[in-house]
Design a protein around this motif. Structure first.
Motif, PDB file in Angstrom:
ATOM      1  N   UNK A 172      -8.235   3.114   2.565  1.00 54.21           N
ATOM      2  CA  UNK A 172      -8.647   3.433   3.801  1.00 54.21           C
ATOM      3  C   UNK A 172      -7.772   4.130   4.619  1.00 54.21           C
ATOM      4  N   UNK A 173      -8.043   4.807   5.721  1.00 55.95           N
ATOM      5  CA  UNK A 173      -7.169   5.381   6.671  1.00 55.95           C
ATOM      6  C   UNK A 173      -7.197   4.362   8.077  1.00 55.95           C
ATOM      7  N   UNK A 174      -6.302   4.439   8.735  1.00 57.22           N
ATOM      8  CA  UNK A 174      -6.063   3.752   9.864  1.00 57.22           C
ATOM      9  C   UNK A 174      -5.535   4.472  11.127  1.00 57.22           C
ATOM     10  N   UNK A 175      -5.816   4.093  12.323  1.00 57.04           N
ATOM     11  CA  UNK A 175      -5.204   4.643  13.655  1.00 57.04           C
ATOM     12  C   UNK A 175      -3.976   3.684  13.665  1.00 57.04           C
ATOM     13  N   UNK A 176      -2.861   4.751  14.285  1.00 62.17           N
ATOM     14  CA  UNK A 176      -1.667   4.040  14.463  1.00 62.17           C
ATOM     15  C   UNK A 176      -1.359   4.514  16.097  1.00 62.17           C
ATOM     16  N   UNK A 178      -2.654  21.029   9.080  1.00 64.08           N
ATOM     17  CA  UNK A 178      -4.071  20.843   8.817  1.00 64.08           C
ATOM     18  C   UNK A 178      -4.203  21.693   7.463  1.00 64.08           C
ATOM     19  N   UNK A 179      -3.305  22.623   7.085  1.00 65.50           N
ATOM     20  CA  UNK A 179      -3.747  23.287   5.948  1.00 65.50           C
ATOM     21  C   UNK A 179      -3.053  22.741   4.862  1.00 65.50           C
ATOM     22  N   UNK A 180      -2.016  21.792   5.033  1.00 63.75           N
ATOM     23  CA  UNK A 180      -1.775  21.101   3.993  1.00 63.75           C
ATOM     24  C   UNK A 180      -2.714  20.071   3.260  1.00 63.75           C
ATOM     25  N   UNK A 181      -2.903  20.134   2.035  1.00 61.18           N
ATOM     26  CA  UNK A 181      -3.877  18.943   1.421  1.00 61.18           C
ATOM     27  C   UNK A 181      -3.647  17.521   2.145  1.00 61.18           C
ATOM     28  N   UNK A 182      -2.556  17.086   2.119  1.00 62.81           N
ATOM     29  CA  UNK A 182      -2.516  15.821   2.762  1.00 62.81           C
ATOM     30  C   UNK A 182      -2.777  15.720   4.052  1.00 62.81           C
ATOM     31  N   UNK A 221      -6.872  14.589   8.558  1.00 66.49           N
ATOM     32  CA  UNK A 221      -7.655  15.288   9.688  1.00 66.49           C
ATOM     33  C   UNK A 221      -9.369  14.954   9.521  1.00 66.49           C
ATOM     34  N   UNK A 222      -9.455  14.800   8.107  1.00 70.92           N
ATOM     35  CA  UNK A 222     -11.226  14.628   7.799  1.00 70.92           C
ATOM     36  C   UNK A 222     -11.923  13.846   8.700  1.00 70.92           C
ATOM     37  N   UNK A 223     -11.379  12.591   9.277  1.00 72.62           N
ATOM     38  CA  UNK A 223     -12.245  11.797   9.988  1.00 72.62           C
ATOM     39  C   UNK A 223     -12.561  12.453  11.519  1.00 72.62           C
ATOM     40  N   UNK A 224     -11.762  13.254  11.816  1.00 76.23           N
ATOM     41  CA  UNK A 224     -12.133  13.978  12.908  1.00 76.23           C
ATOM     42  C   UNK A 224     -13.297  15.310  12.506  1.00 76.23           C
ATOM     43  N   UNK A 225     -12.844  15.713  11.647  1.00 81.37           N
ATOM     44  CA  UNK A 225     -13.631  16.816  11.185  1.00 81.37           C
ATOM     45  C   UNK A 225     -15.155  16.374  10.620  1.00 81.37           C
ATOM     46  N   UNK A 226     -15.134  15.161  10.105  1.00 77.49           N
ATOM     47  CA  UNK A 226     -16.632  14.535   9.651  1.00 77.49           C
ATOM     48  C   UNK A 226     -17.392  14.064  11.009  1.00 77.49           C
ATOM     49  N   UNK A 251     -17.404  15.955  13.711  1.00 77.36           N
ATOM     50  CA  UNK A 251     -17.702  17.275  14.362  1.00 77.36           C
ATOM     51  C   UNK A 251     -16.615  17.531  15.588  1.00 77.36           C
ATOM     52  N   UNK A 252     -15.245  16.859  15.316  1.00 78.77           N
ATOM     53  CA  UNK A 252     -14.416  17.029  16.531  1.00 78.77           C
ATOM     54  C   UNK A 252     -13.502  18.151  16.106  1.00 78.77           C
ATOM     55  N   UNK A 253     -13.097  18.937  16.825  1.00 78.77           N
ATOM     56  CA  UNK A 253     -12.168  20.108  16.796  1.00 78.77           C
ATOM     57  C   UNK A 253     -10.963  19.534  17.465  1.00 78.77           C
ATOM     58  N   UNK A 254      -9.916  19.181  16.774  1.00 83.16           N
ATOM     59  CA  UNK A 254      -8.683  18.712  17.731  1.00 83.16           C
ATOM     60  C   UNK A 254      -7.746  19.288  17.135  1.00 83.16           C
ATOM     61  N   UNK A 255      -6.674  19.489  17.951  1.00 79.28           N
ATOM     62  CA  UNK A 255      -5.150  20.092  17.745  1.00 79.28           C
ATOM     63  C   UNK A 255      -4.133  19.125  17.941  1.00 79.28           C
ATOM     64  N   UNK A 256      -3.182  19.203  17.241  1.00 82.40           N
ATOM     65  CA  UNK A 256      -1.941  18.354  17.301  1.00 82.40           C
ATOM     66  C   UNK A 256      -1.016  18.828  18.365  1.00 82.40           C
ATOM     67  N   UNK A 257      -0.306  17.872  19.125  1.00 80.19           N
ATOM     68  CA  UNK A 257       0.471  18.190  19.898  1.00 80.19           C
ATOM     69  C   UNK A 257       2.064  18.235  19.381  1.00 80.19           C
ATOM     70  N   UNK A 258       2.089  17.653  18.175  1.00 71.79           N
ATOM     71  CA  UNK A 258       3.411  17.532  17.194  1.00 71.79           C
ATOM     72  C   UNK A 258       2.618  17.621  15.962  1.00 71.79           C
TER      73      UNK A 258
END
Length: 306
Positions: free
Chosen positions: A165-169, A197-201, A206-211, A213-220
């Motif tokens: 699974x993936x988790x939040x930190x 986001x262009x990196x496969x990893x 990013x997949x949980x946001x995409x699934x 329907x959230x369009x997010x951007x990273x601050x770092x």
């Protein structure tokens, strides 16, 4: 033609000098040795031993045969030694690779388990990005790559290792740590740290946001999951991370891990070149990786049941 058993009996009599001694060497009965010896002499049509003062000595006409018997037996001994050496990894060298999320903790643990099986094996390890794996395998730089992304390529063979699974930190002092489960909608309102986001990893994280329907951007934006975790530990944002990157004693004490409310999937794979048979060391490494991935996930859940 003499069998290996007959050769073994002849040599045992040569070494021991008596039927009883030969039987003790081979851990069998003396009558059994006598029967094999009589059958062998009848088969060859010559007498191999003379009995003098209770001891067996090679006959003059059979001395050439005994020299050949000794040579054959030595070859068999050399074969056994070569097999034992292979079991230890003696004079063998292999190269394995892993993506950073697996190389962080699981790979070293798997290597320790592999070393217990093959203590003399010379092992070369490489930490590589997903996009580097194809060349690494097809150019025979290494035999196996442990990955968090399934590569579909006609020149590669893929074996599933682990499904997690993936988790939040979050930073330990973040207000959201009071929630047992976090939604990606909660995280989307915070400063986010992540992988390009262009990196496969990066796409995997990013997949949980995409699934949702959230369009997010990273601050770092960072290159590896370990860097992302360090940035979160510095209080510079929150992130989504795979569970193997969170495994082991290296985890920052100032990070809190929480389950995501939305279902996620994190899979790992062993990838090989399809044009070469696997070595016994690669097969053993696959088993070690599977065991260590399961162990790492179980230990993390024990320490942080979320």
């Amino acid at each position: 033609m003499l069998t290996l058993r007959q050769i073994e009996v002849i040599r045992a009599i040569m070494v021991a000098g008596t039927v009883k001694g030969a039987a003790e060497l081979l851990n069998v009965s003396a009558p059994g040795i006598s029967r094999v010896m009589k059958y062998t002499e009848d088969q060859l049509g010559i007498r191999l031993f003379s009995r003098i003062h209770g001891r067996y000595s090679p006959t003059e006409e059979a001395r050439d045969i005994f020299e050949q018997v000794a040579s054959v037996f030595q070859s068999v001994e050399n074969l056994h030694q070569a097999i034992e050496g292979l079991k230890q990894g003696e004079n063998q060298r292999v190269s394995f690779g892993a993506v950073p999320s697996i190389a962080h903790h699981v790979l070293p643990s798997a290597v320790r388990a592999l070393h217990d099986q093959f203590p003399d094996l010379e092992l070369h390890l490489n930490i590589i990005k997903i996009e580097e794996a194809i060349d690494y395998l097809l150019l025979h730089k290494g035999e196996l790559v442990a990955m968090s992304y399934r590569l579909d390529h006609p020149g590669l063979a893929v074996q599933s290792l682990y499904n997690g699974q993936l988790f939040a930190i979050l930073p330990a002092d973040h207000p959201l740590v009071n929630k047992e489960h976090l939604s990606v909608h909660d995280l989307a309102r915070e400063r986010l740290v992540g992988i390009e986001p262009t990196d496969p990893y990066g796409q995997l994280l990013l997949a949980p946001f995409t699934e949702a329907g959230l369009d997010v951007s990273y601050s770092i934006v960072a290159r590896t999951g370990q860097t992302v975790s360090t940035l979160v530990a510095q209080g510079l944002g929150v992130a989504i991370m795979d569970e193997l990157s969170l495994a082991g004693p290296q985890q920052h004490p100032s990070i809190v891990v929480r389950c995501l409310a939305e279902p996620t999937n994190f899979r790992t794979y062993a990838v090989f070149g399809a044009d070469k048979p696997r070595s016994i060391f690669a097969d053993a490494m696959v088993k070690c990786l599977i065991a260590e991935m399961r162990k790492a996930a179980a230990e993390r859940r024990r320490l942080s049941p979320f």
